[in-house]
Design a protein around this motif. Structure first.
Motif, PDB file in Angstrom:
ATOM      1  N   LEU A 356       5.438   1.064 -12.032  1.00  0.00           N
ATOM      2  CA  LEU A 356       5.584   1.979 -11.082  1.00  0.00           C
ATOM      3  C   LEU A 356       5.491   1.330  -9.668  1.00  0.00           C
ATOM      4  CD1 LEU A 356       3.628   5.126 -12.209  1.00  0.00           C
ATOM      5  CD2 LEU A 356       5.992   4.651 -12.482  1.00  0.00           C
ATOM      6  N   GLY A 357       5.061   0.065  -9.757  1.00  0.00           N
ATOM      7  CA  GLY A 357       5.099  -0.706  -8.285  1.00  0.00           C
ATOM      8  C   GLY A 357       3.666  -1.007  -7.949  1.00  0.00           C
ATOM      9  N   PHE A 358       2.561  -1.011  -8.799  1.00  0.00           N
ATOM     10  CA  PHE A 358       1.369  -1.379  -8.558  1.00  0.00           C
ATOM     11  C   PHE A 358       1.398  -2.642  -8.810  1.00  0.00           C
ATOM     12  CE2 PHE A 358      -1.872   2.152  -8.559  1.00  0.00           C
ATOM     13  CZ  PHE A 358      -1.142   2.964  -8.768  1.00  0.00           C
TER      14      PHE A 358
ATOM     15  N   LEU B 114       0.743   7.305  -4.421  1.00  0.00           N
ATOM     16  CA  LEU B 114      -0.565   6.855  -3.893  1.00  0.00           C
ATOM     17  C   LEU B 114      -0.556   5.702  -3.178  1.00  0.00           C
ATOM     18  CD1 LEU B 114      -2.877   8.142  -6.702  1.00  0.00           C
ATOM     19  CD2 LEU B 114      -2.429   9.308  -4.357  1.00  0.00           C
ATOM     20  N   ILE B 115       0.414   4.848  -3.724  1.00  0.00           N
ATOM     21  CA  ILE B 115       0.405   3.085  -3.128  1.00  0.00           C
ATOM     22  C   ILE B 115       1.480   2.978  -2.296  1.00  0.00           C
ATOM     23  CG2 ILE B 115      -0.842   2.139  -4.998  1.00  0.00           C
ATOM     24  CD1 ILE B 115       2.033   1.555  -6.180  1.00  0.00           C
ATOM     25  N   ASP B 122       0.211  15.072   3.638  1.00  0.00           N
ATOM     26  CA  ASP B 122       1.361  16.312   3.370  1.00  0.00           C
ATOM     27  C   ASP B 122       2.387  16.147   2.816  1.00  0.00           C
ATOM     28  OD1 ASP B 122      -0.789  17.524   4.654  1.00  0.00           O
ATOM     29  OD2 ASP B 122       0.040  17.265   6.768  1.00  0.00           O
ATOM     30  N   GLU B 123       3.187  15.003   3.233  1.00  0.00           N
ATOM     31  CA  GLU B 123       4.394  14.798   2.492  1.00  0.00           C
ATOM     32  C   GLU B 123       4.138  14.595   0.966  1.00  0.00           C
ATOM     33  OE1 GLU B 123       6.693  11.363   4.184  1.00  0.00           O
ATOM     34  OE2 GLU B 123       8.381  11.758   2.780  1.00  0.00           O
ATOM     35  N   ARG B 124       3.269  14.094   0.685  1.00  0.00           N
ATOM     36  CA  ARG B 124       3.178  13.607  -0.760  1.00  0.00           C
ATOM     37  C   ARG B 124       2.944  14.763  -1.751  1.00  0.00           C
ATOM     38  NH1 ARG B 124      -1.383  10.442  -0.249  1.00  0.00           N
ATOM     39  NH2 ARG B 124      -2.593  11.928  -1.017  1.00  0.00           N
TER      40      ARG B 124
END
Lengths: 456, 227, 251
Positions: A356-358, B114-115, B122-124
């Motif tokens: 996922l990109g972590f 999250l990363i 808000d967009e998330r």
């Protein structure tokens, strides 16, 4: 990654039993560290108070250069004369860290009851200074029971008793002085004291307790025989078993009369803060030398003036350090074990996170957060547990005899906030470090390797 | 070809060790994908489908040849840069869903955002809700994965793959653990997203029934694409 | 300080009644040599009164104390006559014990033989210079001491009241007086040495006796303190036993 903590907290929720066990081992380990640390703090404080206040070494002891080594053999040459004392006192008067100064004479001789004699080692004190030193808050906090005489009152309470003296309980027993001044005044014995008791009766105690006076004989510093009468006004335990049978404390004036001198052996300097001792020792030594008196200034933890403190602390430190290491090892192993198992179970999940990109760092950070969070919670629980146990023990009134100390002191555990904070800042990074050890290899593996590792 | 294709594999070889033996998983595979393509990779077990998808999804590097995504050789990127590339531009759907069991539907979908510091709170939230709506899981939004059916779980995985608005979605046997009705509904959903969003899809399957529904199929055999 | 007391004791201690000083019968009897030497050092069963002045030089300063000593057999009473501030203080040797008696002090102080008095000085230094009683003597050789031919004796402690484990003791062949002593530790180290001179004359029971007049004690360890003990004005005097009791001494 500001959401890392939330993820870590959620991850702690899986396999609760294992995390509970890991947390419990950290909590118990921390609790143990806090308790043994509390014991060490208590013993250190007790030892320091003993040396500084009860033995009246002071935070700093000022001797004429050579006086500590040769003052007993050649007191006349190595004592501090009245003029020396004035010069030193004036230097000390300009030192704001100094709280109190005492003058002391040390001497040896024979103490007699008219029949037998016992060798003594005497400390001459200024009764008013002694009373202030023994009433010091530090003493009251650390070992109030040892500051109080076993029986009778401090010398300062007997300004009208000539040669008022305090005897160690062992010395008093050897001399048969089982009843002290106050007790004899309250109930005078039948019959008058014989000037020269019948020494053929060897049960000395039965005869000697009709009065509370003791004769001290010694050679004056000039080398002639001398003797003075003293009156036993209190009995005490010495801080060391070796000195219990021959220690005597009386006024400086009485001892000066016995040795026919106006000099003193050393000055004890009490500081407002014990942590200033080392810094001031060097500074005062220079200042007093400059004032024309060649002196040596010894801090209380110097083995030459505080042998008990200096000798016991390394033992205590190494003992506590060893136990601390064991506890730390248990904590590390349990974390490594828990995190290793956890990583094995979550290999594919780590691969998914990487997909996922972590980044490697972010995955590692997530695992470290988990361990840190677990450790922080466990430390909280362990602290609560430790404080509860300490409170229970402190209220139980249990007593113990520190090695080499006659009598006993209250068994207290004093986990100070500083100690708890220090231990927490030790154990939490330790837990994180252990987790790093366990997951480092996993996070370095390739993403494909992680995703396709067979999980049993 | 003068114009740069969206994805190009150029003479790609991949070997890996399996115990004592070296498996030559891909033997000089070359193909181009245009943006918005909906492509299936089919072939028997061991034909190299998964290996191919790993390379296309920037999870691995070829031993020989090049994988060019929008003209960029992914082998030349650092591990962190590849991680960023996956996070921003590539979505993954796994055969076994790979959801985080302690996170609910919303949180699982939110995970890749999250990363990404470019996406604000808000967009998330907006994107997560939209993605969950797209896969029709709103009623289950606060349920944990173990309360969901297999099809629902795979839809969570799809929402998670799409929430980042990727250019490419790589799916390794996404329907292998699903019954046929669910499989068809899922393919419908993917096709719809492909149509609506112009997302490039590349997925592996050995389900012959699906092939009729896919415009573009790559037949992989013994690590090669027979022409 | 032990020197002072040792020297003082040498003067104060009276030997147990020695046998009549007959002619030495070959081979030389070591025990009778020691008894005769004790007698010449003042150990008279018959009783004696004399003055003893002790001058100690230590740390560069000298102190002198003068005593009037009355002795008989094992007992002795020494009363300070100078300096003035110590006048009236008494030392009583009685029944093997030493008492210090000071005017105004509520009780006399006993100094038992095995106790340390101050620093390295043991009370035994004071009470056990009665060698014939405290030591077993053995003749080990002959030496020349300051031009005089002397027997060399090894004295070994026999009882707990002995101060030293060993004493090396030189007794003149002519006159049977002690000329020199070395006091040794267990390991054989010399702690201090003493030399003796005999210029006092006294007639005891009708017989002339050369008595000790000066004893010089040198500390062999430390900084070499020296004590000189001068004995003077000896008088033969039969003292009643009662003056050597504590009751009489404290009065």
């Amino acid at each position: 990654m500001k959401h890392g903590w939330r993820l870590a907290a959620r991850n702690l929720g899986r396999n609760r039993r294992r995390n509970l066990a890991t947390g419990a081992s950290i909590a118990l380990g921390f609790c143990g560290l806090v308790l043994i640390g509390g014991y060490a703090v208590r013993v250190e404080r007790f030892l320091r108070t003993n040396t500084v206040y009860l033995q009246q070494v002071g935070h700093l002891a000022i001797y004429r250069d050579g006086g500590l080594e040769r003052g007993v053999a050649q007191p006349a040459r190595f004592a501090l004369s009245a003029d020396d004392q004035r010069r030193i006192t004036s230097v000390l008067g300009g030192t704001p860290e100094v709280e109190l100064v005492g003058r002391h004479l040390i001497g040896m001789g024979l103490a007699g009851n008219g029949c037998t004699t016992v060798p003594f080692s005497a400390l001459g004190v200024e009764p008013e200074v002694q009373a202030r030193v023994l009433a010091h808050p530090e003493v009251q906090a650390a070992s109030p029971e040892l500051a109080r005489p076993l029986r009778g009152e401090l010398l300062a309470r007997y300004p009208n008793v000539a040669g008022a003296a305090a005897l160690s309980a062992g010395l008093a027993e050897l001399l048969g002085k089982t009843r002290i001044h106050d007790e004899l005044a309250a109930s005078p014995p039948n019959g008058s004291a014989a000037l020269a008791p019948d020494c053929a009766v060897r049960t000395g105690g039965a005869r000697a307790d009709v009065d509370a006076n003791v004769q001290l004989a010694a050679l004056t510093w000039a080398g002639t025989m001398s003797a003075v009468d003293v009156e036993v006004v209190n009995l005490f335990h010495t801080p060391l078993a070796e000195t219990e049978d021959g220690t005597l404390v009386t006024s400086l004036a009485t001892l000066q009369q016995l040795y026919a001198t106006d000099a003193v052996s050393y000055l004890s300097v009490y500081l407002r803060d014990a942590r200033d001792a080392h810094r001031l020792a060097a500074a005062l030594e220079r200042a007093i030398d400059a004032a024309g008196v060649p002196v040596r200034v010894y801090p209380f933890d110097d083995e030459r003036v505080g042998p008990y403190y200096a000798g016991t602390m390394p033992f205590l430190t190494s003992l506590v350090g060893f136990i601390g290491l064991l506890v730390a090892a248990v904590v590390v192993l349990s974390i490594v074990n828990a995190m290793t198992l956890s990583m094995l179970e979550r290999t594919r999940e780590l691969g998914m996170l990487r997909a996922l990109g972590f980044s490697r760092g972010q995955v590692l950070g997530l695992c470290l957060r988990e361990a840190t969070l677990l450790a922080v919670m466990a430390v909280g629980v362990g602290l609560a547990l430790a404080l509860t146990i300490a409170t229970m023990i402190n209220h139980s009134g249990a007593r113990f005899s520190p090695p080499g100390v006659p009598g006993s002191i209250l068994f207290l555990l004093t986990p100070t906030p500083a100690l708890c904070a220090a231990l927490a800042t030790l154990i939490v990074p330790l837990a994180a470090g252990a987790a790093w050890l366990a997951v480092r290899k996993k996070t370095r593996a390739s993403v494909v390797g992680l995703l396709h590792e067979q999980v049993s | 070809m003068s114009e740069q294709p969206f994805l190009r594999l150029d003479q790609v070889h991949k070997r890996y060790r399996l115990g004592e033996t070296v498996v030559h998983a891909l033997r000089g595979v070359s193909f181009d994908l245009a943006q918005g393509a909906f492509t299936a990779v089919v072939g028997p077990s061991g034909s190299g489908k998964s290996t191919l998808l790993h390379l296309v999804g920037c999870l691995d590097e070829p031993d020989e040849g090049r994988v060019l995504l929008q003209g960029q050789d992914v082998a030349r990127l650092s591990d962190d840069a590849r991680s960023r590339l996956r996070n921003r531009h590539i979505g993954f759907i796994f055969q076994s869903f790979n959801l985080v069991p302690v996170l609910d539907v919303y949180e699982n979908v939110e995970l890749p955002l999250l990363i990404n510091p470019d996406v604000g709170a808000d967009e998330r939230r907006e994107r997560v809700l939209q993605a969950v709506r797209d896969v029709e899981l709103e009623p289950q939004i606060h349920q944990l994965p173990d309360k969901l059916s297999g099809g629902q779980r795979q839809r969570v995985a799809i929402a998670r793959a799409l929430v980042t608005h990727p250019l490419l979605v790589v799916a390794d046997e996404p329907t292998a653990n699903l019954d046929s009705a669910t499989t068809h509904r899922l393919i419908d959903l993917l096709l719809e997203l492909n149509d609506k969003r112009r997302v490039t899809f590349l997925f592996s399957t050995h389900d012959e029934k699906l092939m009729g529904r896919v415009a573009h199929v790559l037949h992989l055999k013994d690590g090669a694409l027979p022409s | 300080m032990s020197l002072l007391l040792t020297s003082l004791t040498a003067a104060l201690c009276a030997a147990a009644a020695p046998p009549a000083p007959g002619l030495p019968s070959p081979p030389v009897d070591a025990a009778s040599l020691v008894r005769d030497a004790d007698r010449a050092r003042g150990g008279l069963a018959e009783g004696i009164t004399w003055t003893v002045e002790v001058t100690s030089t230590e740390d560069g300063s000298a102190t002198t104390t003068a005593y009037l000593v009355r002795a008989r057999g094992d007992d002795a009473l020494a009363e300070v006559t100078a300096p003035a501030h110590a006048k009236g203080e008494k030392l009583l040797f009685s029944g093997g014990a030493l008492w210090f008696i000071k005017p105004g002090l509520k009780k006399p102080v006993a100094v038992s033989t095995r106790q340390k008095l101050a620093g390295p000085a043991a009370a035994g230094d004071v009470a056990s210079t009665n060698y014939a009683r405290d030591y077993a003597a053995e003749l080990v050789g002959e030496d020349d001491v300051g031009g005089a031919a002397a027997w060399r004796l090894e004295l070994k402690a026999t009882g707990p009241s002995a101060t030293y484990d060993r004493i090396r003791y030189w007794v003149a062949k002519s006159g049977r007086q002690a000329l020199k002593a070395e006091f040794l530790t267990v390991g054989g180290d010399v702690v201090k040495t003493a030399t003796f001179e005999y210029d006092n004359k006294l007639t005891v029971a009708g017989k002339p006796l050369e008595l000790i007049s000066r004893m010089t004690i040198t500390d062999a360890m430390g900084e070499g303190a020296v004590s000189v003990v001068r004995f003077g004005a000896p008088k033969a005097e039969a003292h009643p036993a009662s003056i050597f009791t504590l009751e009489s001494a404290v009065r």
